[in-house]
Design an enzyme around this catalytic site. Structure first.
Site, PDB file in Angstrom:
ATOM      1  N   THR A 107      52.241   8.787   1.077  1.00  0.00           N
ATOM      2  CA  THR A 107      50.969   8.946   1.777  1.00  0.00           C
ATOM      3  C   THR A 107      49.760   8.837   0.852  1.00  0.00           C
ATOM      4  O   THR A 107      48.625   8.922   1.325  1.00  0.00           O
ATOM      5  CB  THR A 107      50.920  10.299   2.524  1.00  0.00           C
ATOM      6  OG1 THR A 107      51.316  11.360   1.637  1.00  0.00           O
ATOM      7  CG2 THR A 107      51.842  10.285   3.728  1.00  0.00           C
ATOM      8  N   SER A 108      49.967   8.660  -0.441  1.00  0.00           N
ATOM      9  CA  SER A 108      48.862   8.371  -1.350  1.00  0.00           C
ATOM     10  C   SER A 108      49.434   7.685  -2.579  1.00  0.00           C
ATOM     11  O   SER A 108      50.583   7.952  -2.971  1.00  0.00           O
ATOM     12  CB  SER A 108      48.106   9.644  -1.743  1.00  0.00           C
ATOM     13  OG  SER A 108      46.895   9.332  -2.412  1.00  0.00           O
TER      14      SER A 108
END
Length: 395
Positions: A107-108
């Protein structure tokens, strides 16, 4: 010890080497951006990260940090042209005791430098311009912008408070002080408008209307459009009075989708074995994973997802499910090819086959043959020119 190296000296050499390689490969052209790549310490933004293991079986990521990997190897990886994951499932990692991670969704991350500089060069900035960045991430691309334009010209929006906090710390430690805000990037930041340029380092299903309002006429938007099945690609749009138009770039770069536009958790109700109407399929499920046809499938079925599985011990079938309209298509193998069963308000496979056939009729073009026109009320992808074949984007 062999690993007792001068980190800053080695990192500076690796930055010059990275810039030289990007230039040699034709990915870095501007002397200003080359100077930024040579100056900005990517390792300050990647003190630790995860890389995918090459072990067979379930996809697993392994932690990389100087304390355990070794400074030399860590720096070598940092300054390679790779994307490195820094968060999974929206949760912070305990870097005091990092463990291998499986069955998780990144997610990042810190995007591969060649893609970062490609987007920055596409942005076409000039001295004195104001830039709004959507998706701060580690802050590395933000720092490149600050080096090129000055911190006062850069505003960056990050959806995750912890990610934003770490980016601010890394930016400050590197001598850059842009406005780093926490919020929904789709809304932009009206207080700083108008902007000359807007760049988004996460994928969006369409162009948020607020962006059109906040980028001045003649300004540029560079972002990735994507859906729930795949990325559509990188687009560069020129803004004109709350509308914008432009072209996709060739290639297939992909960013994580903006969290506010994640697909619904539920795929919807699975169709029964006798639901829908059946016919012989002109195309099999392979077009959902081949680059060109898959691009067309995403355009034709923007709210769909697919998976393949065997039902009740039978052959492997592919399910295409639209969780918005509850429409479905199920492809099953037969002795003479593929059969498709469809139901719901949209004939998903009819739309996908029609889009794939249009692509083939026009010579199976690359993504660079497609353009985008957006306004507050309508967003369209077209082939060849704005009067050519068209598909509506989701918002």
């Amino acid at each position: 010890m062999a690993d007792e190296i001068d980190v800053e000296t080695v990192a500076a050499d690796l930055r010059r080497r990275l810039a030289r390689q990007l230039a040699t490969d034709g990915r870095l052209h501007s002397p200003q951006w080359r100077a930024a790549v040579e100056a900005v310490p990517r390792h300050a933004f990647l003190p630790h990260f995860y890389r995918e293991s090459d072990a067979p079986g379930v996809t697993t990521w392994e932690p990389v940090m100087p304390e355990t990997t070794g400074k030399a190897k860590w720096l070598g990886l940092v300054y390679s042209d790779e994307t490195w994951v820094t968060q999974f499932n929206g949760h912070d990692i305990d870097w005091a005791d990092p463990q291998p991670i499986s069955n998780a969704t990144p997610t990042s991350s810190s995007t591969m430098p060649s893609l970062v500089v490609r987007m920055l060069e596409d942005l076409g900035v000039q001295d004195g311009m104001k830039v709004l960045e959507i998706g701060t991430g580690t802050g590395y691309s933000t720092a490149l912008l600050c080096h090129r334009l000055g911190s006062g010209s850069v505003t960056s929006i990050e959806t995750d408070d912890g990610v934003a906090r770490r980016a601010r710390q890394a930016l400050t430690g590197s001598g850059h002080f842009p406005d780093v805000l926490v919020g929904d990037g789709r809304v932009g930041h009206a207080d700083g408008a108008p902007y000359d340029r807007l760049i988004a380092t996460c994928g969006f299903r369409g162009i948020p209307p607020f962006w059109l309002e906040q980028v001045r006429p003649g300004g540029v938007i560079v972002t990735t459009l994507r859906g729930w099945m795949r990325s559509l690609g990188l687009v560069k749009l020129i803004v004109t009075d709350e509308s914008a138009s432009g072209w996709f770039s060739d290639g297939d770069p992909s960013f994580m989708i903006a969290r506010q536009q994640d697909a619904p958790t539920s795929l919807g109700m699975l169709p029964g074995l006798d639901d829908g109407t059946a016919r012989k399929a002109a195309y099999g499920p392979e077009i959902l994973s081949r680059s060109g046809p898959a691009f067309m499938a995403q355009l034709a079925a923007p709210d769909a997802r697919f998976f393949s599985t065997a039902i009740d011990g039978g052959p492997v079938s592919t399910f295409v499910l639209d969780s918005i309209t509850q429409s479905f298509a199920v492809l099953a193998p037969t002795e003479s090819g593929w059969q498709v069963r469809q139901g719901g308000t949209r004939r998903l496979w009819d739309a996908i086959e029609s889009a794939a056939a249009t692509w083939e009729e026009h010579g199976s073009p690359s993504t660079g043959a497609f353009g985008v026109t957006v306004s507050r009320d309508q967003q369209t992808v077209w082939l060849g020119n704005p009067n050519g074949p068209q598909w509506a984007l989701s918002s």
